[in-house]
Design a protein around this motif. Structure first.
Motif, PDB file in Angstrom:
ATOM      1  N   ALA A 195       0.867  -1.081  -0.016  1.00 23.33           N
ATOM      2  CA  ALA A 195      -0.001   0.141  -0.121  1.00 23.33           C
ATOM      3  C   ALA A 195       0.837   1.152  -0.121  1.00 23.33           C
ATOM      4  O   ALA A 195       0.669   2.009  -0.863  1.00 23.33           O
ATOM      5  CB  ALA A 195      -0.867  -0.060   1.202  1.00 23.33           C
ATOM      6  N   GLU A 196       1.807   1.299   0.837  1.00 19.66           N
ATOM      7  CA  GLU A 196       2.769   2.491   0.960  1.00 19.66           C
ATOM      8  C   GLU A 196       3.663   2.760  -0.337  1.00 19.66           C
ATOM      9  O   GLU A 196       3.832   3.670  -0.720  1.00 19.66           O
ATOM     10  CB  GLU A 196       3.886   2.434   2.191  1.00 19.66           C
ATOM     11  CG  GLU A 196       4.540   3.571   2.478  1.00 19.66           C
ATOM     12  CD  GLU A 196       3.679   4.657   2.783  1.00 19.66           C
ATOM     13  OE1 GLU A 196       2.493   4.658   3.042  1.00 19.66           O
ATOM     14  OE2 GLU A 196       4.158   5.968   2.749  1.00 19.66           O
ATOM     15  N   MET A 197       3.926   1.495  -0.858  1.00 19.48           N
ATOM     16  CA  MET A 197       4.760   1.512  -2.405  1.00 19.48           C
ATOM     17  C   MET A 197       4.041   2.136  -3.340  1.00 19.48           C
ATOM     18  O   MET A 197       4.453   2.898  -4.204  1.00 19.48           O
ATOM     19  CB  MET A 197       5.301   0.238  -2.517  1.00 19.48           C
ATOM     20  CG  MET A 197       6.405  -0.510  -1.797  1.00 19.48           C
ATOM     21  SD  MET A 197       6.699  -2.041  -1.989  1.00 19.48           S
ATOM     22  CE  MET A 197       7.879  -1.893  -3.109  1.00 19.48           C
ATOM     23  N   ILE A 198       2.619   1.540  -3.338  1.00 22.91           N
ATOM     24  CA  ILE A 198       1.844   2.077  -4.682  1.00 22.91           C
ATOM     25  C   ILE A 198       1.750   3.471  -4.264  1.00 22.91           C
ATOM     26  O   ILE A 198       1.783   4.369  -4.998  1.00 22.91           O
ATOM     27  CB  ILE A 198       0.500   1.325  -4.406  1.00 22.91           C
ATOM     28  CG1 ILE A 198       0.549  -0.168  -4.708  1.00 22.91           C
ATOM     29  CG2 ILE A 198      -0.537   2.153  -5.362  1.00 22.91           C
ATOM     30  CD1 ILE A 198      -0.503  -0.887  -5.038  1.00 22.91           C
ATOM     31  N   HIS A 199       1.387   4.040  -3.073  1.00 18.38           N
ATOM     32  CA  HIS A 199       1.113   5.302  -2.644  1.00 18.38           C
ATOM     33  C   HIS A 199       2.479   6.146  -3.052  1.00 18.38           C
ATOM     34  O   HIS A 199       2.320   7.355  -3.798  1.00 18.38           O
ATOM     35  CB  HIS A 199       0.872   5.441  -1.201  1.00 18.38           C
ATOM     36  CG  HIS A 199       0.936   7.020  -0.715  1.00 18.38           C
ATOM     37  ND1 HIS A 199      -0.263   7.909  -1.505  1.00 18.38           N
ATOM     38  CD2 HIS A 199       1.414   7.640   0.300  1.00 18.38           C
ATOM     39  CE1 HIS A 199      -0.003   9.077  -0.689  1.00 18.38           C
ATOM     40  NE2 HIS A 199       0.879   8.829   0.181  1.00 18.38           N
TER      41      HIS A 199
ATOM     42  N   ALA B 131      14.105  10.256 -13.737  1.00 16.87           N
ATOM     43  CA  ALA B 131      14.623   9.159 -12.596  1.00 16.87           C
ATOM     44  C   ALA B 131      13.464   9.098 -11.748  1.00 16.87           C
ATOM     45  O   ALA B 131      12.966   7.870 -11.114  1.00 16.87           O
ATOM     46  CB  ALA B 131      15.630  10.060 -11.713  1.00 16.87           C
ATOM     47  N   SER B 132      12.590  10.251 -11.456  1.00 13.60           N
ATOM     48  CA  SER B 132      11.400  10.109 -10.558  1.00 13.60           C
ATOM     49  C   SER B 132      10.331   9.149 -11.288  1.00 13.60           C
ATOM     50  O   SER B 132       9.757   8.537 -10.595  1.00 13.60           O
ATOM     51  CB  SER B 132      10.905  11.607 -10.349  1.00 13.60           C
ATOM     52  OG  SER B 132       9.577  11.455  -9.251  1.00 13.60           O
ATOM     53  N   VAL B 133      10.259   9.379 -12.492  1.00 14.29           N
ATOM     54  CA  VAL B 133       9.293   8.408 -13.138  1.00 14.29           C
ATOM     55  C   VAL B 133       9.723   7.030 -13.044  1.00 14.29           C
ATOM     56  O   VAL B 133       8.847   5.969 -12.655  1.00 14.29           O
ATOM     57  CB  VAL B 133       9.070   8.634 -14.586  1.00 14.29           C
ATOM     58  CG1 VAL B 133       8.213   7.637 -15.489  1.00 14.29           C
ATOM     59  CG2 VAL B 133       8.297  10.138 -14.943  1.00 14.29           C
ATOM     60  N   LEU B 134      10.890   6.757 -13.282  1.00 16.58           N
ATOM     61  CA  LEU B 134      11.492   5.269 -13.191  1.00 16.58           C
ATOM     62  C   LEU B 134      11.266   4.846 -11.755  1.00 16.58           C
ATOM     63  O   LEU B 134      11.136   3.664 -11.553  1.00 16.58           O
ATOM     64  CB  LEU B 134      12.787   5.438 -13.583  1.00 16.58           C
ATOM     65  CG  LEU B 134      12.889   5.423 -15.272  1.00 16.58           C
ATOM     66  CD1 LEU B 134      14.659   5.487 -15.532  1.00 16.58           C
ATOM     67  CD2 LEU B 134      12.531   4.320 -16.076  1.00 16.58           C
ATOM     68  N   ALA B 135      11.730   5.753 -10.683  1.00 17.05           N
ATOM     69  CA  ALA B 135      11.486   5.338  -9.226  1.00 17.05           C
ATOM     70  C   ALA B 135      10.137   4.777  -9.107  1.00 17.05           C
ATOM     71  O   ALA B 135       9.953   3.837  -8.394  1.00 17.05           O
ATOM     72  CB  ALA B 135      11.855   6.397  -8.314  1.00 17.05           C
ATOM     73  N   GLY B 136       9.117   5.658  -9.533  1.00 18.13           N
ATOM     74  CA  GLY B 136       7.909   5.163  -9.393  1.00 18.13           C
ATOM     75  C   GLY B 136       7.382   3.788 -10.168  1.00 18.13           C
ATOM     76  O   GLY B 136       6.624   3.097  -9.436  1.00 18.13           O
ATOM     77  N   ASP B 137       7.759   3.786 -10.939  1.00 18.73           N
ATOM     78  CA  ASP B 137       7.752   2.445 -12.058  1.00 18.73           C
ATOM     79  C   ASP B 137       8.110   1.296 -11.117  1.00 18.73           C
ATOM     80  O   ASP B 137       7.549   0.290 -11.226  1.00 18.73           O
ATOM     81  CB  ASP B 137       8.517   2.370 -13.359  1.00 18.73           C
ATOM     82  CG  ASP B 137       7.826   3.276 -14.213  1.00 18.73           C
ATOM     83  OD1 ASP B 137       6.713   3.924 -14.204  1.00 18.73           O
ATOM     84  OD2 ASP B 137       8.583   3.853 -15.272  1.00 18.73           O
ATOM     85  N   GLY B 138       9.471   1.536 -10.766  1.00 22.33           N
ATOM     86  CA  GLY B 138      10.097   0.367 -10.003  1.00 22.33           C
ATOM     87  C   GLY B 138       9.211  -0.125  -8.729  1.00 22.33           C
ATOM     88  O   GLY B 138       9.057  -1.172  -8.537  1.00 22.33           O
ATOM     89  N   LEU B 139       8.698   0.873  -8.125  1.00 24.68           N
ATOM     90  CA  LEU B 139       7.965   0.842  -6.674  1.00 24.68           C
ATOM     91  C   LEU B 139       6.737   0.005  -6.968  1.00 24.68           C
ATOM     92  O   LEU B 139       6.221  -0.799  -6.273  1.00 24.68           O
ATOM     93  CB  LEU B 139       7.560   2.070  -5.836  1.00 24.68           C
ATOM     94  CG  LEU B 139       8.777   2.681  -5.240  1.00 24.68           C
ATOM     95  CD1 LEU B 139       8.572   3.993  -4.544  1.00 24.68           C
ATOM     96  CD2 LEU B 139       9.277   1.666  -3.985  1.00 24.68           C
ATOM     97  N   LEU B 140       5.932   0.369  -8.113  1.00 22.48           N
ATOM     98  CA  LEU B 140       4.767   0.057  -8.643  1.00 22.48           C
ATOM     99  C   LEU B 140       4.984  -1.434  -8.814  1.00 22.48           C
ATOM    100  O   LEU B 140       4.274  -2.245  -8.573  1.00 22.48           O
ATOM    101  CB  LEU B 140       4.357   0.820  -9.660  1.00 22.48           C
ATOM    102  CG  LEU B 140       3.045   0.393 -10.207  1.00 22.48           C
ATOM    103  CD1 LEU B 140       1.824   0.647  -9.171  1.00 22.48           C
ATOM    104  CD2 LEU B 140       2.550   1.286 -11.655  1.00 22.48           C
TER     105      LEU B 140
END
Ligand code: FPP
Ligand code: MG
Length: 344
Positions: free
Chosen positions: A93-97, A127-136
């Motif tokens: 849940a926190e990773m998606i958020h 990098a921020s987009v990729l960081a989000g992709d990775g977490l998702l």
């Protein structure tokens, strides 16, 4: 805002006092073991050294309210309790958020979050987009390993809703005549949907039958709406030192929030004033900010937004009426109250 408000964290502030403060202490005591386990797990993520991993770690290490994982913990504890699978779901849940925030800050060109520069300011937009992709992706893998297909199915539906809501908000940007229906479609999709998932996931993994799981989802829906209404208020009437974000950020980003929507509805002449700010994509000048805030007070928009948030908080609580009394139930009631009575 109410100056007796308590910042919503699972660990109440040392300077706090009053009934809500005491209730938050109880929530903290009741969930301390589970939240510590969750924090341990989250602190190890993501493990890699890529710029995407560093961007994700930057956001995760700044903390935040941990409200979504807390919802998973409490819903699981309403049932048979918090085990490995529930911990995975709380972390997910926190990773998606966090993934959605890393993307949202790129969309909004945000400079600060949680009182620090955004990941995109430090590492760049890509990098921020990729960081989000990775977490998702990591979050979805974690949900998959829990082995309850319905939870993955619901998570995918939630993400679809979030993307649609964010796209709708983007399309509406700069349009001040936004109607209430559109406003609620946006906030239900971008904010309430993940609360709904967190509560459903916790209840399901806690072994609760369908009807209580649906009641938890309904609680999450109202909690999310109340939470977003207060977020809107804090943008115009909060303090940067408490919110960790720039004031009037929504106005700069061209977003119609509920207080602005009410004020324009009640005083159509405000349209021109606000439009001038929406067009520039810059923080409003001190003079304009003062004018807008004065109008929000004069029209009763601040008061009525807070009232509506309180109504949704009360409706969230009423969704829990069929659960028997106990510390988890009381904690969910406190969370609903504290989501409105907060300064950050
Ligand atoms: C913050 O809203 C944004 C959200 C709650 C949701 C963002 C969703 C997306 C970017 C789409 C889905 C993303 C993925 C990774 C599938 P806000 O800008 O009003 O709040 P803020 O002031 O905290 O930025
Ligand atoms: Mg944003």
């Amino acid at each position: 805002m109410n100056h007796a408000a308590t910042s919503l964290r699972t660990d109440p502030e040392p300077s706090g006092s009053g009934a809500l403060y005491d209730a938050l202490h109880e929530v903290h005591a009741w969930t301390a073991r589970e939240m510590a386990r969750y924090e341990d797990e989250l602190a190890r993520l993501p493990r890699g050294g890529s710029v995407a991993d560093r961007g994700a770690r930057h956001l995760l290490q700044l903390g935040g309210k941990r409200l979504r994982p807390l919802c998973v913990v409490l819903a699981a504890k309403l049932g048979r309790g918090f085990g490995d699978a529930a911990c995975d779901l709380a972390v997910s849940a926190e990773m998606i958020h966090s993934a959605t925030l890393l993307h949202d800050d790129v969309i909004d060109l945000a400079e600060t979050r949680r009182g620090a520069p955004t990941a995109r300011e430090i590492f760049g937009n890509a990098a921020s987009v990729l960081a989000g992709d990775g977490l998702l992706v990591a979050a979805l893998q974690r949900i998959l390993r829990v082995g309850e297909p319905i939870l993955l199915h619901h998570a995918l539906e939630t993400l679809k809703e979030m993307v649609a809501a964010e796209a709708l908000e983007l399309e509406q940007r700069g349009r001040i005549q936004a109607d209430r229906e559109t406003y609620f479609r946006i906030i239900e999709g971008k904010t309430a949907s993940l609360f709904r998932w967190a509560l459903f996931a916790g209840g399901k993994i806690g072994g609760l039958p369908d009807t209580p799981c649906r009641a938890l989802q309904a609680y999450g829906q109202h909690l999310g709406i109340a939470f977003q209404l207060v977020d809107d208020l804090l943008d115009v009437a909060g303090e940067t030192s408490r919110t960790g974000k720039d004031l009037f950020g929504d106005l700069r980003e061209g977003k119609m929030t509920y207080p602005l929507l009410l004020a324009v509805e009640r005083e159509p002449a405000l349209e021109a004033v606000i439009e001038s700010s929406l067009e520039r994509r810059k923080s409003p000048s001190a003079g304009l900010a003062a004018r807008v805030r004065e109008a929000l007070n004069r029209t009763g928009a601040i008061r009525d937004t807070l009232d509506l948030a309180r109504t949704h908080s009360a409706e969230a609580v009423s969704c829990l009426e069929h659960f028997s009394d106990g510390p988890s139930l009381r904690a969910l009631v406190t969370v609903a109250q504290a989501s409105v009575d907060r300064e950050g």
